[in-house]
Design a protein around this motif. Sequence first.
Motif, PDB file in Angstrom:
ATOM      1  N   LEU A 150      58.791  -6.848  13.469  1.00 26.98           N
ATOM      2  CA  LEU A 150      59.248  -7.472  14.704  1.00 26.98           C
ATOM      3  C   LEU A 150      59.355  -8.977  14.525  1.00 26.98           C
ATOM      4  CD1 LEU A 150      57.020  -5.627  17.354  1.00 26.98           C
ATOM      5  CD2 LEU A 150      59.270  -4.939  16.458  1.00 26.98           C
ATOM      6  N   ASP A 151      60.229  -9.596  15.277  1.00 30.73           N
ATOM      7  CA  ASP A 151      60.263 -11.049  15.416  1.00 30.73           C
ATOM      8  C   ASP A 151      59.440 -11.385  16.648  1.00 30.73           C
ATOM      9  OD1 ASP A 151      62.669 -12.589  13.680  1.00 30.73           O
ATOM     10  OD2 ASP A 151      62.833 -10.404  13.810  1.00 30.73           O
ATOM     11  N   MET A 152      58.377 -12.181  16.461  1.00 35.23           N
ATOM     12  CA  MET A 152      57.377 -12.376  17.506  1.00 35.23           C
ATOM     13  C   MET A 152      57.342 -13.828  17.947  1.00 35.23           C
ATOM     14  SD  MET A 152      54.489  -9.915  15.735  1.00 35.23           S
ATOM     15  CE  MET A 152      54.623 -10.774  14.173  1.00 35.23           C
ATOM     16  N   SER A 153      57.405 -14.016  19.256  1.00 33.65           N
ATOM     17  CA  SER A 153      57.456 -15.367  19.795  1.00 33.65           C
ATOM     18  C   SER A 153      56.069 -15.993  19.848  1.00 33.65           C
ATOM     19  CB  SER A 153      58.061 -15.339  21.196  1.00 33.65           C
ATOM     20  OG  SER A 153      58.149 -16.645  21.718  1.00 33.65           O
ATOM     21  N   VAL A 154      56.009 -17.274  19.526  1.00 37.39           N
ATOM     22  CA  VAL A 154      54.777 -18.057  19.580  1.00 37.39           C
ATOM     23  C   VAL A 154      55.050 -19.308  20.405  1.00 37.39           C
ATOM     24  CG1 VAL A 154      53.266 -19.544  18.205  1.00 37.39           C
ATOM     25  CG2 VAL A 154      53.746 -17.202  17.451  1.00 37.39           C
ATOM     26  N   SER A 155      54.223 -19.511  21.438  1.00 39.23           N
ATOM     27  CA  SER A 155      54.391 -20.657  22.330  1.00 39.23           C
ATOM     28  C   SER A 155      53.213 -21.630  22.295  1.00 39.23           C
ATOM     29  CB  SER A 155      54.557 -20.183  23.779  1.00 39.23           C
ATOM     30  OG  SER A 155      55.719 -19.416  23.948  1.00 39.23           O
ATOM     31  N   ALA A 156      52.129 -21.217  21.608  1.00 39.63           N
ATOM     32  CA  ALA A 156      50.924 -22.039  21.662  1.00 39.63           C
ATOM     33  C   ALA A 156      50.086 -21.820  20.412  1.00 39.63           C
ATOM     34  CB  ALA A 156      50.114 -21.689  22.911  1.00 39.63           C
ATOM     35  N   MET A 157      49.119 -22.719  20.186  1.00 39.56           N
ATOM     36  CA  MET A 157      48.265 -22.638  19.004  1.00 39.56           C
ATOM     37  C   MET A 157      47.471 -21.343  18.949  1.00 39.56           C
ATOM     38  SD  MET A 157      48.559 -25.118  16.856  1.00 39.56           S
ATOM     39  CE  MET A 157      48.910 -26.867  16.635  1.00 39.56           C
ATOM     40  N   TRP A 158      46.973 -20.856  20.113  1.00 42.48           N
ATOM     41  CA  TRP A 158      46.179 -19.632  20.071  1.00 42.48           C
ATOM     42  C   TRP A 158      46.992 -18.485  19.481  1.00 42.48           C
ATOM     43  CZ3 TRP A 158      47.599 -15.016  21.940  1.00 42.48           C
ATOM     44  CH2 TRP A 158      48.559 -14.972  22.976  1.00 42.48           C
ATOM     45  N   ALA A 159      48.276 -18.423  19.838  1.00 38.76           N
ATOM     46  CA  ALA A 159      49.126 -17.341  19.338  1.00 38.76           C
ATOM     47  C   ALA A 159      49.386 -17.500  17.849  1.00 38.76           C
ATOM     48  CB  ALA A 159      50.437 -17.309  20.114  1.00 38.76           C
ATOM     49  N   LEU A 160      49.601 -18.723  17.394  1.00 36.42           N
ATOM     50  CA  LEU A 160      49.804 -18.951  15.976  1.00 36.42           C
ATOM     51  C   LEU A 160      48.544 -18.581  15.195  1.00 36.42           C
ATOM     52  CD1 LEU A 160      51.826 -19.984  13.869  1.00 36.42           C
ATOM     53  CD2 LEU A 160      50.807 -22.260  14.146  1.00 36.42           C
ATOM     54  N   THR A 161      47.375 -18.888  15.751  1.00 34.40           N
ATOM     55  CA  THR A 161      46.111 -18.521  15.097  1.00 34.40           C
ATOM     56  C   THR A 161      45.992 -17.007  14.965  1.00 34.40           C
ATOM     57  OG1 THR A 161      45.007 -20.506  15.913  1.00 34.40           O
ATOM     58  CG2 THR A 161      43.599 -18.656  15.279  1.00 34.40           C
ATOM     59  N   GLU A 162      46.319 -16.283  16.034  1.00 39.61           N
ATOM     60  CA  GLU A 162      46.189 -14.822  15.994  1.00 39.61           C
ATOM     61  C   GLU A 162      47.214 -14.186  15.055  1.00 39.61           C
ATOM     62  OE1 GLU A 162      45.728 -12.643  19.597  1.00 39.61           O
ATOM     63  OE2 GLU A 162      44.036 -13.866  20.286  1.00 39.61           O
ATOM     64  N   VAL A 163      48.438 -14.683  15.064  1.00 36.56           N
ATOM     65  CA  VAL A 163      49.450 -14.052  14.218  1.00 36.56           C
ATOM     66  C   VAL A 163      49.199 -14.347  12.742  1.00 36.56           C
ATOM     67  CG1 VAL A 163      51.237 -15.875  14.260  1.00 36.56           C
ATOM     68  CG2 VAL A 163      51.901 -13.476  14.071  1.00 36.56           C
ATOM     69  N   THR A 164      48.681 -15.532  12.417  1.00 36.12           N
ATOM     70  CA  THR A 164      48.384 -15.819  11.012  1.00 36.12           C
ATOM     71  C   THR A 164      47.182 -15.003  10.526  1.00 36.12           C
ATOM     72  OG1 THR A 164      47.142 -17.784  11.717  1.00 36.12           O
ATOM     73  CG2 THR A 164      49.409 -18.114  10.995  1.00 36.12           C
ATOM     74  N   ALA A 165      46.202 -14.792  11.403  1.00 36.20           N
ATOM     75  CA  ALA A 165      45.062 -13.939  11.033  1.00 36.20           C
ATOM     76  C   ALA A 165      45.538 -12.506  10.786  1.00 36.20           C
ATOM     77  CB  ALA A 165      44.005 -13.964  12.131  1.00 36.20           C
ATOM     78  N   ALA A 166      46.440 -12.030  11.610  1.00 35.66           N
ATOM     79  CA  ALA A 166      46.982 -10.683  11.424  1.00 35.66           C
ATOM     80  C   ALA A 166      47.788 -10.589  10.137  1.00 35.66           C
ATOM     81  CB  ALA A 166      47.841 -10.300  12.626  1.00 35.66           C
ATOM     82  N   ALA A 167      48.486 -11.662   9.791  1.00 31.55           N
ATOM     83  CA  ALA A 167      49.269 -11.659   8.552  1.00 31.55           C
ATOM     84  C   ALA A 167      48.353 -11.583   7.329  1.00 31.55           C
ATOM     85  CB  ALA A 167      50.149 -12.909   8.491  1.00 31.55           C
ATOM     86  N   ARG A 168      47.222 -12.282   7.389  1.00 35.40           N
ATOM     87  CA  ARG A 168      46.254 -12.181   6.282  1.00 35.40           C
ATOM     88  C   ARG A 168      45.753 -10.746   6.139  1.00 35.40           C
ATOM     89  NH1 ARG A 168      44.571 -17.335   8.352  1.00 35.40           N
ATOM     90  NH2 ARG A 168      44.934 -19.000   6.808  1.00 35.40           N
ATOM     91  N   GLU A 169      45.442 -10.116   7.265  1.00 39.87           N
ATOM     92  CA  GLU A 169      44.963  -8.731   7.231  1.00 39.87           C
ATOM     93  C   GLU A 169      46.040  -7.782   6.702  1.00 39.87           C
ATOM     94  OE1 GLU A 169      43.790  -7.728  11.165  1.00 39.87           O
ATOM     95  OE2 GLU A 169      42.113  -9.157  11.242  1.00 39.87           O
ATOM     96  N   ALA A 170      47.284  -8.003   7.138  1.00 37.77           N
ATOM     97  CA  ALA A 170      48.372  -7.108   6.746  1.00 37.77           C
ATOM     98  C   ALA A 170      48.816  -7.348   5.306  1.00 37.77           C
ATOM     99  CB  ALA A 170      49.547  -7.282   7.695  1.00 37.77           C
ATOM    100  N   GLY A 171      48.518  -8.537   4.780  1.00 40.85           N
ATOM    101  CA  GLY A 171      48.957  -8.865   3.427  1.00 40.85           C
ATOM    102  C   GLY A 171      50.442  -9.096   3.318  1.00 40.85           C
ATOM    103  N   ARG A 172      51.058  -9.524   4.411  1.00 35.70           N
ATOM    104  CA  ARG A 172      52.496  -9.820   4.394  1.00 35.70           C
ATOM    105  C   ARG A 172      52.798 -10.829   5.488  1.00 35.70           C
ATOM    106  NH1 ARG A 172      55.377  -4.363   6.691  1.00 35.70           N
ATOM    107  NH2 ARG A 172      57.152  -5.793   6.796  1.00 35.70           N
ATOM    108  N   PRO A 173      53.845 -11.615   5.327  1.00 33.78           N
ATOM    109  CA  PRO A 173      54.135 -12.653   6.326  1.00 33.78           C
ATOM    110  C   PRO A 173      54.667 -12.071   7.630  1.00 33.78           C
ATOM    111  CG  PRO A 173      55.820 -12.634   4.628  1.00 33.78           C
ATOM    112  CD  PRO A 173      54.756 -11.689   4.163  1.00 33.78           C
ATOM    113  N   ALA A 174      54.397 -12.798   8.678  1.00 32.57           N
ATOM    114  CA  ALA A 174      54.906 -12.433  10.004  1.00 32.57           C
ATOM    115  C   ALA A 174      56.201 -13.192  10.275  1.00 32.57           C
ATOM    116  CB  ALA A 174      53.874 -12.780  11.071  1.00 32.57           C
ATOM    117  N   ARG A 175      57.111 -12.517  10.969  1.00 36.63           N
ATOM    118  CA  ARG A 175      58.310 -13.204  11.465  1.00 36.63           C
ATOM    119  C   ARG A 175      57.964 -13.833  12.813  1.00 36.63           C
ATOM    120  NH1 ARG A 175      62.575  -8.341  10.832  1.00 36.63           N
ATOM    121  NH2 ARG A 175      62.970  -8.429   8.599  1.00 36.63           N
TER     122      ARG A 175
END
Length: 412
Positions: free
Chosen positions: A106-131
Motif C-alpha cells: 500500500l501507499d500510506m499517508s504520513v502527516s506527522a512524526m508519530w506516524a513516521l515513527t510507527e511506519v519506520t518501526a513496521a518497516a524494520r519488522e517487515a524487513g522491507r521499505p514502506a511506501r
Amino acid sequence: MSQTPPPQPAPPRARAEVDLGALRANVRALRARAPRAALMAVVKSDAYGHGMVPCARAALAAGAGWLGTATPHEALALRAAGIGGRIMCWLWTPGDPWRAGIEADLDMSVSAMWALTEVTAAAREAGRPARVQLKADTGLGRSGCAPADWPALVAAARAAEAEGLIKVTGLWSHFACADEPGHPSIAAQLHVFRDLLDHAEKAGIDPEVRHIANSPATLTLPESHFDLVRTGIAVYGVSPAPELGTPAELGLRPVMTLAASLALVKHVPAGHGVSYGHHYVTGRETTLGLVPLGYADGIPRHASGTGPVLVGGEWRRVAGRVAMDQFVVDLGGQTVDEGSEVLLFGPGDRGEPTAEDWARAAGTIGYEIVTRIGSRVPRVHLDPDPETDPDPESVPEADAETGPAPAGATAR
C-alpha cells in the motif's frame, strides 16, 4: 401437454442498482479532463455506498491508475479481494496495521512524526521499505502536516529513506473550497503547496506523484492537476456541487438508482394523521402508500415532509415523518397496486428524482445521500466488466436476500 410457466419472482423490498457501465464512462470522462495526470478512483466508504470491490474493478478497467481509500482496513480488503495495482490510504491512527500495509504494497499517508515513527518501526519488522506519501496541510485544517512542521517531517522522512526504511512515493494535500469557484483559498492553497513541494524536492525527496486535485478541482482547475488527480464523488456521477453544474453538464452519469416496492396501499378519510407526531394530516379522502425504507436504511429523517419519490408515474413527497424502517406517501387518491415500484432517486431518465433532489430536500449534499444507504439495501451491480465476469449476459443464481437478479447483474 402444456407446461405451467414458472412463477414470477416477487419484486424485492428495496434495491440499489449500480450501473457499472456508467461508472466506467465517468472514469473515462474524468481522465479526459486531466489528460496529462494519472487518475485515482476513490472507493472509500464502500465506494460511496456503491459497493467497493465491484466499483474498484470497474474503475481500473476504465483506466484508473490508482485506487484510494480512507482507512487501511478498506485498502487491505481490496487486496484480500485480489485487487492489485496502486492503492493509497490516508486516514491512519496510532496502532493501525502499518506492517500489514507494507506487506500489501500500500501507499500510506504520513502527516506527522508519530506516524513516521510507527511506519519506520513496521518497516524494520517487515524487513522491507514502506511506501509513504507525505501530506501537507495547505489550508484545509484537517490531517496533513502544518507548514511550520514540514521541514522537520521532510528531514526525518529523507533520513528514513536514506536508511532504506521508506520510499517517499508522493507529496500531497487537499483543497478546502474547490467546489466554490473563485474562492480565494484555492489560489492560496496552491501557492502554499508549490512552496512545500519546492522545499521537499530541494531536500532530496523525489516523489513519483504530486497531487492536490479532488473531484471539483479535476473538473474546473487544470492548474491543480500536477501528476495525479483524486476523483471521488464524480466517479459515481454525482456533481461535487450544484454551482459547478449538473452531472449531465459535467459529462457524468449518476451510477446509483434507489428503488423500493410499495408494501401497502390503503384508502383513508380526510383528517387522518400520518406517521409519528401527526405532522401530516390528510386534507381530503385519499390513498396512502407505504414505502419500506427508513432512516435505518439511510433515508434522511430531515427529509420528512419533503423527500421526493416517483410512484405511479407521479412525483410524490414523503408524508409526515420518516420512521426507522418505513415512510408514507400521499398518493392523492391514485390507486396503485402493492408491489408497484417506487423510485427514490436515479439518473432522472424516467422522470424520477435525483440524489441532488434529495440533498436539497434534506438540506445536505449529494455525497451524503448515496453514501448513507445502509447494508439492508442490497446492491445489484449491472453491466459487470467482461474482464471480471466472463459471461456478463448470464443470469446469476438467486441471492438469498434479493431473489433472482436481472440478466447481466450481480447482487451482493
